[in-house]
Design a protein around this motif. Sequence first.
Motif, mmCIF file in Angstrom:
data_model
loop_
_atom_site.group_PDB
_atom_site.id
_atom_site.type_symbol
_atom_site.label_atom_id
_atom_site.label_comp_id
_atom_site.label_asym_id
_atom_site.label_seq_id
_atom_site.Cartn_x
_atom_site.Cartn_y
_atom_site.Cartn_z
ATOM 1 N N ALA A 57 16.423 4.365 -0.611
ATOM 2 C CA ALA A 57 15.499 4.303 0.580
ATOM 3 C C ALA A 57 13.813 4.887 0.207
ATOM 4 C CB ALA A 57 16.073 4.827 1.917
ATOM 5 N N GLY A 58 13.934 6.147 -0.531
ATOM 6 C CA GLY A 58 12.767 6.722 -0.805
ATOM 7 C C GLY A 58 11.915 5.877 -1.662
ATOM 8 N N ILE A 59 12.407 5.284 -2.806
ATOM 9 C CA ILE A 59 11.695 4.535 -3.830
ATOM 10 C C ILE A 59 11.118 3.330 -3.006
ATOM 11 C CG2 ILE A 59 11.875 3.223 -5.819
ATOM 12 C CD1 ILE A 59 13.923 5.238 -6.858
ATOM 13 N N PHE A 60 11.885 2.653 -2.035
ATOM 14 C CA PHE A 60 11.268 1.442 -1.664
ATOM 15 C C PHE A 60 10.671 1.690 -0.148
ATOM 16 C CE2 PHE A 60 14.714 0.316 -4.363
ATOM 17 C CZ PHE A 60 14.111 -0.653 -5.285
ATOM 18 N N HIS A 61 10.598 2.895 0.177
ATOM 19 C CA HIS A 61 10.093 3.478 1.525
ATOM 20 C C HIS A 61 10.408 2.479 2.684
ATOM 21 C CE1 HIS A 61 6.961 5.719 -0.671
ATOM 22 N NE2 HIS A 61 6.780 4.756 -1.401
ATOM 23 N N SER A 91 17.055 8.756 -2.287
ATOM 24 C CA SER A 91 17.045 8.418 -1.066
ATOM 25 C C SER A 91 15.815 9.204 -0.212
ATOM 26 C CB SER A 91 18.432 8.709 -0.483
ATOM 27 O OG SER A 91 19.240 7.977 -0.617
ATOM 28 N N LEU A 92 15.497 10.343 -0.758
ATOM 29 C CA LEU A 92 14.507 11.121 -0.319
ATOM 30 C C LEU A 92 13.011 10.534 0.013
ATOM 31 C CD1 LEU A 92 15.416 13.832 1.184
ATOM 32 C CD2 LEU A 92 14.451 15.021 -0.870
ATOM 33 N N PRO A 93 12.680 10.575 1.069
ATOM 34 C CA PRO A 93 11.158 9.964 1.323
ATOM 35 C C PRO A 93 9.980 10.653 0.489
ATOM 36 C CG PRO A 93 12.324 9.971 3.503
ATOM 37 C CD PRO A 93 13.207 10.968 2.457
ATOM 38 N N THR A 94 9.073 10.128 0.141
ATOM 39 C CA THR A 94 8.068 10.889 -0.908
ATOM 40 C C THR A 94 7.393 11.824 -0.183
ATOM 41 O OG1 THR A 94 7.879 8.691 -1.887
ATOM 42 C CG2 THR A 94 6.350 10.389 -2.406
ATOM 43 N N PRO A 95 7.134 11.877 1.149
ATOM 44 C CA PRO A 95 6.314 12.941 1.802
ATOM 45 C C PRO A 95 7.165 14.129 1.552
ATOM 46 C CG PRO A 95 6.003 10.906 3.026
ATOM 47 C CD PRO A 95 6.923 10.557 2.052
ATOM 48 N N LEU A 96 8.511 14.025 1.958
ATOM 49 C CA LEU A 96 9.336 15.169 1.780
ATOM 50 C C LEU A 96 9.429 15.716 0.399
ATOM 51 C CD1 LEU A 96 12.289 14.326 4.252
ATOM 52 C CD2 LEU A 96 10.610 16.152 4.508
ATOM 53 N N LEU A 97 9.292 14.875 -0.516
ATOM 54 C CA LEU A 97 9.340 15.376 -2.051
ATOM 55 C C LEU A 97 8.133 16.123 -2.150
ATOM 56 C CD1 LEU A 97 10.853 12.471 -4.001
ATOM 57 C CD2 LEU A 97 11.955 14.487 -3.665
ATOM 58 N N TRP A 98 7.145 15.653 -1.916
ATOM 59 C CA TRP A 98 5.991 16.257 -1.768
ATOM 60 C C TRP A 98 5.843 17.734 -1.246
ATOM 61 C CZ3 TRP A 98 1.342 16.054 -4.665
ATOM 62 C CH2 TRP A 98 0.223 16.932 -4.056
ATOM 63 N N SER A 99 6.252 17.878 -0.165
ATOM 64 C CA SER A 99 6.197 19.029 0.508
ATOM 65 C C SER A 99 7.381 19.990 -0.322
ATOM 66 C CB SER A 99 6.914 18.888 1.887
ATOM 67 O OG SER A 99 5.688 18.108 2.806
ATOM 68 N N VAL A 101 0.789 -1.060 0.168
ATOM 69 C CA VAL A 101 -0.082 -0.068 0.017
ATOM 70 C C VAL A 101 0.903 1.240 0.008
ATOM 71 C CG1 VAL A 101 -1.913 -1.046 1.240
ATOM 72 C CG2 VAL A 101 -0.323 -0.015 2.421
ATOM 73 N N CYS A 102 1.867 1.256 0.760
ATOM 74 C CA CYS A 102 2.787 2.622 0.664
ATOM 75 C C CYS A 102 3.587 2.763 -0.532
ATOM 76 C CB CYS A 102 3.721 2.456 1.780
ATOM 77 S SG CYS A 102 5.178 1.398 1.511
ATOM 78 N N ARG A 103 3.429 2.195 -1.595
ATOM 79 C CA ARG A 103 3.680 2.214 -2.897
ATOM 80 C C ARG A 103 2.820 2.999 -3.831
ATOM 81 N NH1 ARG A 103 7.048 -2.326 -2.216
ATOM 82 N NH2 ARG A 103 5.497 -3.538 -3.302
ATOM 83 N N ILE A 104 1.409 2.977 -3.422
ATOM 84 C CA ILE A 104 0.378 3.842 -3.891
ATOM 85 C C ILE A 104 -0.185 4.855 -3.294
ATOM 86 C CG2 ILE A 104 -1.934 3.135 -4.805
ATOM 87 C CD1 ILE A 104 -1.358 0.075 -4.577
ATOM 88 N N VAL A 105 -0.269 4.819 -1.882
ATOM 89 C CA VAL A 105 -0.833 5.886 -1.152
ATOM 90 C C VAL A 105 0.328 6.430 -0.203
ATOM 91 C CG1 VAL A 105 -2.649 6.645 0.505
ATOM 92 C CG2 VAL A 105 -3.207 4.844 -1.127
ATOM 93 N N PRO A 142 9.379 9.607 12.301
ATOM 94 C CA PRO A 142 10.292 9.583 11.156
ATOM 95 C C PRO A 142 9.604 9.369 9.897
ATOM 96 C CG PRO A 142 11.345 8.321 12.766
ATOM 97 C CD PRO A 142 9.913 8.642 13.490
ATOM 98 N N CYS A 143 10.239 9.851 8.736
ATOM 99 C CA CYS A 143 9.351 10.072 7.438
ATOM 100 C C CYS A 143 9.100 8.262 7.303
ATOM 101 C CB CYS A 143 10.229 10.376 6.569
ATOM 102 S SG CYS A 143 10.778 12.164 6.897
ATOM 103 N N SER A 144 10.209 7.442 7.376
ATOM 104 C CA SER A 144 10.208 5.821 6.896
ATOM 105 C C SER A 144 9.795 5.236 8.169
ATOM 106 C CB SER A 144 11.590 5.549 6.534
ATOM 107 O OG SER A 144 12.024 6.432 5.436
ATOM 108 N N LEU A 145 8.495 4.865 8.183
ATOM 109 C CA LEU A 145 8.242 3.808 9.554
ATOM 110 C C LEU A 145 8.840 2.480 9.280
ATOM 111 C CD1 LEU A 145 4.250 5.129 9.132
ATOM 112 C CD2 LEU A 145 5.981 6.033 10.392
#
Length: 808
Positions: A723-727, A161-169, A100-104, A133-136
């Motif tokens: 890490a960011g791509i694979f959460h 490496s950057l988590p998606t929530p940070l990229l969105w911000s 799910v975290c690769r979709i939502v 943290p960003c990566s649960l």
Amino acid sequence: MTERCLPPVLQALAWRLVDRDWALQEREIEDHADAEWRFVRRRLCEGLHGLPFQLALEALNEARILAPDPLDGLPIIAKSTLRIERGWPRVIDEEAWDVVCRIVDPDLIALSHPDLPRVVVKTPDLSDALAWPCSLRAQDTEFYDLSHEPVAEIHAHLGGSLPTPLLWSLFLYGHLSAMALEQYRPEPIRRGRWGQLLQQGLQAHLALHRLVYGDACIPEIRSGAEYAVAPAVIGWKGVQFDRDPDFSEWPHCVRTIKDRATLALLLPQRVLWYRACQAAHNDRALQEALQRLLGLRSAFNALLSQPSGQRGLSQFFGFYDRRSALWMGLPLRNAPTTYRGEQLGKELVMECWLEDRVAAPGASVDLELRLTLPFRGRECLLLIQNFVAAQAAVAERRPEIPLRAGLIHHTIKAAGRKGEEARAEFEALWHFLVGTPEARPFLVGVDAAANELACPPRTFSAAFTWLREQLDCGAPGQSEPPIRLGFTFHAGEDFRDLLTGLRHIDEAAHLLAMRPGDRIGHGLALSWPVDDFYISRTQSFPTVADHALDLCWAIALLLRFDGYGEQERDARDRLVGLLAEYGSEVDGLQRLIAQWDLDGPHAWASTRARSLKHRQRDNEPPRALREDEWLLLLGIPEAHWDRLAPRPIRPLEWQSIVRSCQHILRQRILKSGIVIEVNPSSNRIVGGYSTVERLPYTQISRPGQRAAGEIGNIPIAIGTDDAGIFHTSLQREYELVGRAALAQGYALPDVQSWLEGIRKTGLKASFLKHAPRGADWATAIERLLGTTLQNSERQDCGQCGASSMEQR
């Protein structure tokens, strides 16, 4: 409503939350009136591991029953994959979480957990309750004690490496360029769509903000630099809520929320989303606003995360390139104003790694980040200074966790890449280090990665062996600090036939002038069970060129060891038959195979290389024979090289050849002292393993005592890859390896001891192990940051081959 759902149902729930206008465009392959039905059903079925049609329909129907309104599915997903423990969300079902975290967006899943409000009520400060943290990851597992020890991250790519929530911000608030993504857009996405996503995402965000806080607290807005029609939020002037974070300085790094840049970016949206969720139960307008913003963020997340069901580097590259382009922005020389933005990006990457160590004050972190450096005069120095400045800023804010970070120059394996180009690139690297001693502690290694199928290890023989000669001789007139570069090479990761992957590992280890302690990235072919591979790849065949070279290598390898006569004769018969099929008649085939360049210590020491006088000209570096040279010696016409080889006859006998070569190669790698970098999440998704438990690392290194006569453990070290791509996070990667070993029947004490040995191997194999520590490291940072651009011009890139690179 069920508490736990099967991954197919969770996947259906997740896809229903994605804005269908922003997901990959639909091809109307069926006349179903329901657009959601078409959209979700197709995504459940697509990909190598897609669901069968009937199972996809059942999952979709159950998802609709559980959540008639798609927004109702978000708490179900959260409850099924996470638990709230000590106020923080923890992963309880790794397989479901991966789905799910690769979709939502994973941040939105955690914020929607039904148990989170109870935690917030007990917490005096909302920022404390929402500061995970960003990566649960899972917590307090059997392997949690490892997080209290020093650790080295030996395989991380900066761009992914950057988590998606940070990229969105960063994307939403104008710090990143949507323009940079246009060249990497997925084929069905129309030009300009990323800019529209920026604009629509901002509008949805402002609409939600207005509904929660009213018109009096609208954030300050100005036009974005790249899109005049797309405004970007640059601050929250005057917005200060009761007991909430003070956003007045956000998102600038002069003063950050609790001295953490990641929280400065994440908390405003977390607070807004949490409050909206709590108030949306009886407010239809809020529900619609939440749905709109959720759909846009989830579409953004899906476009930047490798989805389940896809494998192979050719599919992975698109995700990596889009993420890298998004936060790296435009070239430095064309956009000097992006320096600060790039520093913020690097700062966030390093701070995310420190978040993974937050439970262990004092435990040191050695962080290696791979990045392709531009060797164009001042630009390389500026980039490294930017990287070090970001590191210094993080170290100043988080002094309780000692951090050393270094760069590995990342050269690209691409179709048509020539050895001369790679050598020119390494020459530019060497001359840069000779002319800029201040940069030496921070530029610690070289790596070659990307398309393994299109660019084999032999292509890089000239570059790696030339660089090894320079390192052995030392920098002229420069003794302190010494130039130290570790070698690593991606091999045995993506291949059509297992024997090809094994050959590439062997060639990387023995033809690229590697030394004990150097590393091979992934090396999956070394540990992949032969039977499992050929069961899962029944339709995968090598090309004629690869098959011929594989057979030559296998024969040469099997000839060296006793007890493999039957397999060697079988391989020889297959090679003779293959050559005959393509009209090749080789005189002295046995002599040719006897001269196959299997060994070092240097590639040019092979009999064949000497016989062809590869060093007769001063301007030609020592090297092993290229694959095309071997194929010409074998007499196979070039027109046949890229054709698929025929299906191997007598499959069981063929598997016996591969199994024998794999066994011998494990012995050779163990003897060489080379370390294998394993990356569980990456290997699982890109390699196509169905579950965590099938990860095969225990084939080459396993817990417990070895019986007499067994091959010892090949040294392995754990990394994250992207890490960011694979959460994921480094701690989670250790947990995945431990879980796989437990599932395979190993005892818990043995697994814990084994993982501790892997951690120590990572520290020992780190290319930062010789770097200064403490005050000496701080002095090195000051020296580099004090190096002026004029000083860098003592490096004459025109004499070191960089001019030819810039032309490319």
